[in-house]
Design an enzyme around this catalytic site. Structure first.
Site, PDB file in Angstrom:
ATOM      1  N   THR A 285      32.121  52.630  72.849  1.00 62.01           N
ATOM      2  CA  THR A 285      32.188  51.912  74.122  1.00 62.01           C
ATOM      3  C   THR A 285      31.083  52.381  75.053  1.00 62.01           C
ATOM      4  O   THR A 285      30.554  53.475  74.894  1.00 62.01           O
ATOM      5  CB  THR A 285      33.520  52.167  74.851  1.00 62.01           C
ATOM      6  OG1 THR A 285      33.520  53.523  75.335  1.00 62.01           O
ATOM      7  CG2 THR A 285      34.709  51.954  73.941  1.00 62.01           C
ATOM      8  N   SER A 286      30.776  51.559  76.023  1.00 60.88           N
ATOM      9  CA  SER A 286      29.791  51.934  77.032  1.00 60.88           C
ATOM     10  C   SER A 286      30.251  51.429  78.389  1.00 60.88           C
ATOM     11  O   SER A 286      30.783  50.318  78.501  1.00 60.88           O
ATOM     12  CB  SER A 286      28.437  51.315  76.695  1.00 60.88           C
ATOM     13  OG  SER A 286      27.556  51.506  77.790  1.00 60.88           O
ATOM     14  N   PRO A 287      30.019  52.227  79.450  1.00 59.53           N
ATOM     15  CA  PRO A 287      30.314  51.750  80.802  1.00 59.53           C
ATOM     16  C   PRO A 287      29.181  50.873  81.335  1.00 59.53           C
ATOM     17  O   PRO A 287      29.262  50.363  82.445  1.00 59.53           O
ATOM     18  CB  PRO A 287      30.404  53.050  81.607  1.00 59.53           C
ATOM     19  CG  PRO A 287      29.433  53.964  80.927  1.00 59.53           C
ATOM     20  CD  PRO A 287      29.468  53.600  79.456  1.00 59.53           C
TER      21      PRO A 287
END
Ligand code: NAG
Ligand code: NAG
Ligand code: NAG
Ligand code: NAG
Ligand code: NAG
Length: 716
Positions: A285-287
């Site tokens: 995941t990435s913000p």
């Protein structure tokens, strides 16, 4: 049943009559509960940061102090049945700090005798914005020039203090759980790999990341006040970019601060309310939720399969956070993502009472053992034989991710220019070729760094991993040393839930956290492993790593049954490299100040007045903050004039008050400190001044505290 309904109705009536609305109590079984928080901010200058493995990312100051948040859950009838769950604002839990914490707990004596390997979880929020140099194994030490005792000790001491505070607050209380969706809080940064998972499995989920946040409330029985919340949600704590050099807890640490501030003054919450944002299956995941783009003038999205740009490399590929235009090292994006995390937690919190799930069941259980992943044979659920391998990193590891490209090309053997990196100069000739068994075992992964077969001068990476799980009532917590990917986490939780269902009356609630207890890089599904993007290349123990972890947890879940009294065999202890770790980190030699300039004298005063929203700044004659970390204290502060007395109203805990240290004369040891206050954040009109607290080291080594005070300024 009727009696308890009647009680609830009465309690609600009493609460309504009493004025402030006291929430419905959790109505589960009673447990012992305690929460505590303490400062773990290590050396914030001249030490490489942990996470991005970028040699250039060395600390120059502090945006927000880092904390350890401790949660203790115990059986009210049996003081042996307890667990401690630590959430540290650091890149990961790790073997070195865990050994340090366990040793320090032992030294605390009888009151702490129930804590040990089996029931202490050391988890990290996975922040990429704090000092490193505390890792147990050699590889992650390389970009920080080795191991730093001060950096390590700050984490151990703060973790212990947080546990002591939690222990002192132990009392009877209730637990309940609610969930909320984090809206636009993360995207899948490795969708190309995710899409290699079977279609029918993917179709079971609405998104390629888990958007759900699970929130557990700790409510004391004495007055039904909430003493804390512990949350789990998957998003990389990489909102602060790899060129940020101010220490901070990234989006999760910031969300904690937001929620804790929000709760102060809340009638339902205790004064020292602790909110932790624990990491989950966040590996892919990435913000940086706007996607990954090429910063090469083209404005193109990075290549879907390889994350490369027009020049064929990943160097220009950067994920964009929600406020990427701000060009402020991720600060604005971090604030935005933290706001999304904190508001989801608040939404869940507001639903506590009528629509939360009370935790019930008469026991608290835990287990832990070490397991050697090196050439371990086991059986897959379908009956086929499988093997895990010694740890190794594949070629795509060196490329990094769209959250920050890898800058060291290990394949060229120039991972950090030897002139610039003395540790690399010493160890680079120790690199070895993988054994034929290793190559065969790793399958699809072309081995770049055979860390599990390199033991000189000490182990480069972990072959021994921590297998651990806790249970309170129907709530099960699994800890993973490897960062777990979205689909991998789903499979793991589901397998644990299916097994736990066999012995629990209530439907199990399973959460998973990573990276905990040691740092064992990544964990993908076998299908994602076959794709060998960064996450697959970093899945250390080969294609069957996930199935191995699942096997090891599920086949030991009997240690969590209500009547379990045994513990598993402890397994081969992970090597303890604290005493043998190399270090090329130089200490502070001395601090000096130009003639006529005392330490703490003001080099540049703030103006006499500002508008709310302005950035206020002053510069002081400084000294190296590594002389004294001022744990539980502050380097800088804002004081407000009330009548004729000055009151401290902001300190290092505040996101908007920033401390910057800079050397101005290397030979004579001169330095300056900027205090910067972003008053657009949470400031109010008034008359203010800055304080700076420092400690200077003389040539003979004596360290003397000093302070500086700026002129006052009006904010209106
Ligand atoms: C930090 O990195 C980002 C992403 O590459 C870049 O846009 C920004 O200009 C850099 N900021 C500084 C101050 O170097
Ligand atoms: C603790 O013991 C009491 C009295 O034996 C019993 O009623 C209660 O259910 C027990 N509670 C737990 C959480 O084990
Ligand atoms: C782990 O297993 C490997 C392969 O069986 C073995 O060579 C090694 O000695 C083991 N390590 C420990 C610490 O037991
Ligand atoms: C794990 O592997 C072992 C060893 O092959 C096997 O006996 C066991 O059934 C497996 N357990 C699970 C839960 O798959
Ligand atoms: C397959 C899938 O779930 N794709 C999602 C990946 O993330 C982006 C951004 O959030 C979504 O728009 C996609 O639907």
């Amino acid at each position: 049943m009727l009696a308890s309904l009647l009680f609830l109705v009465l309690a609600a009536a009493v609460a309504a009559a009493a004025g402030p609305r006291i929430k419905t109590r959790a109505d589960g079984d009673k447990y012992l509960i305690g929460v505590g928080k303490a400062d773990i901010t290590g050396p914030v200058v001249e030490i490489g940061f942990a996470g991005y493995a970028d040699l250039a990312q060395k600390g120059t100051g502090l945006r927000q102090r880092l904390y350890s948040r401790a949660f203790i859950v115990g059986d009210i009838n049996n003081s042996d049945d307890r667990f401690v769950y630590l959430v540290l604002d650091v890149q990961s839990g790790d073997t070195a700090m865990r050994y340090g914490i366990l040793e320090a707990l032992e030294e605390l004596g009888d009151d702490y005798a129930m804590y040990g390997q089996h029931n202490v979880a050391v988890t990290g929020t996975h922040s990429h914005a704090g000092p490193g140099a505390w890792f147990n194994y050699l590889l992650p030490q390389i970009t920080t020039f080795g191991f730093d005792k001060q950096s390590y000790q700050a984490i151990v001491d703060g973790a212990i203090l947080s546990i002591q505070r939690a222990q002192e607050s132990l009392q009877e209380g209730y637990l309940d759980v609610a969930t909320a969706d984090v809206v636009n809080g993360a995207i899948n940064r490795s969708l190309f790999a995710y899409l290699n998972n079977p279609e029918d499995e993917r179709n079971r989920y609405a998104d390629s990341v888990d958007t759900k946040m699970t929130v557990m409330r700790f409510q004391r029985a004495s007055d039904n006040k909430d003493i804390g919340v512990l949350t789990w949600h998957a998003v990389h704590a990489t909102s602060m970019l790899g060129n940020n050099t101010h220490a901070a807890g990234d989006n999760k640490g910031l969300a904690s601060w937001m929620l804790e501030r929000d709760m102060s003054g809340n009638d339902n919450a205790a004064d020292d309310f602790v909110a932790a944002f624990s990491q989950a299956n966040h590996a892919d995941t990435s913000p940086n939720v706007l996607g990954a783009f090429c910063d090469d003038g083209s404005g193109m999205e990075c290549d879907f399969e390889r994350s490369t740009c027009a020049d064929g490399t990943v160097e220009a590929c950067h994920g964009r956070g929600p406020k990427f235009e701000a060009l402020d090292l991720g600060v604005s994006s971090c604030y935005e993502i933290a706001t999304r995390l904190a508001s989801a937690a608040k939404e869940a919190y507001d639903s506590f009472g009528p629509s939360s799930t009370p935790i019930v069941g008469s026991s608290v259980k835990s287990f832990h053992f070490f397991h050697n992943m090196s050439f371990w044979d086991f059986t897959l659920p379908d009956g086929k034989a499988a093997q895990t391998c010694p740890a190794a990193l594949g070629y795509s590891f060196a490329a990094g991710t769209s959250d920050w490209p890898g800058l060291f090309d290990f394949s060229q053997g120039d991972s950090g220019d030897p002139d610039a990196n003395p540790l690399w100069a010493v160890v680079k000739n120790l690199l070895r070729e993988p054994s034929p068994e290793q190559e065969a075992c790793q399958g699809e992964k072309p081995v770049l760094l055979d860390i599990g077969e390199m033991f000189t001068p000490y182990a480069w990476g972990p072959n021994i991993v921590d297998i651990q799980a806790f249970r309170v009532g129907q709530f099960v917590i699994v800890t993973s040393p490897s960062e777990v990917g979205t689909m991998a986490g789903r499979r793991w939780r589901e397998a644990v839930a299916a097994e736990a269902e066999q012995f629990l009356d209530e439907e199990p609630i399973v959460v998973l956290t990573s990276p905990a207890n040691t740092y064992a890089h990544y964990l993908t599904t076998p299908e994602e492993y076959d794709v060998q993007r960064y996450e697959g290349a970093s899945t250390l123990y080969g294609r069957h790593s996930l199935d191995a972890y699942i096997n090891l947890t599920v086949s030991n879940l009997q240690y969590l049954t209500p009547d379990a009294t045994e513990r598993p065999a402890p397994g081969p202890p992970a090597p303890d490299n604290r005493e043998r770790a190399l270090s090329f980190i130089t200490g502070v030699v001395t601090d000096g100040a130009p003639i006529g300039q005392a330490f703490g004298s003001v080099r540049s005063q703030p103006a006499s007045s500002y508008d709310l929203g302005d950035v206020v700044k002053a510069t002081f004659q400084g000294a190296n903050p590594r002389n004294n970390l001022r744990l539980e204290g502050t380097f800088v502060a804002v004081e407000r004039l009330d009548g004729d007395t000055w009151t401290q109203v902001r300190d290092d805990a505040d996101w908007f008050l920033v401390y910057t240290w800079r050397r101005t004369n290397f030979v004579l040891g001169y330095s300056e400190v900027d205090v910067t206050w972003e008053t657009g954040g949470n400031a109010e009109p008034g008359t203010y001044r800055f304080k700076y607290y420092g400690d200077a080291k003389s040539l003979l080594g004596k360290i003397t505290a000093f302070q500086g005070t700026s002129k006052s300024f009006e904010l209106s």
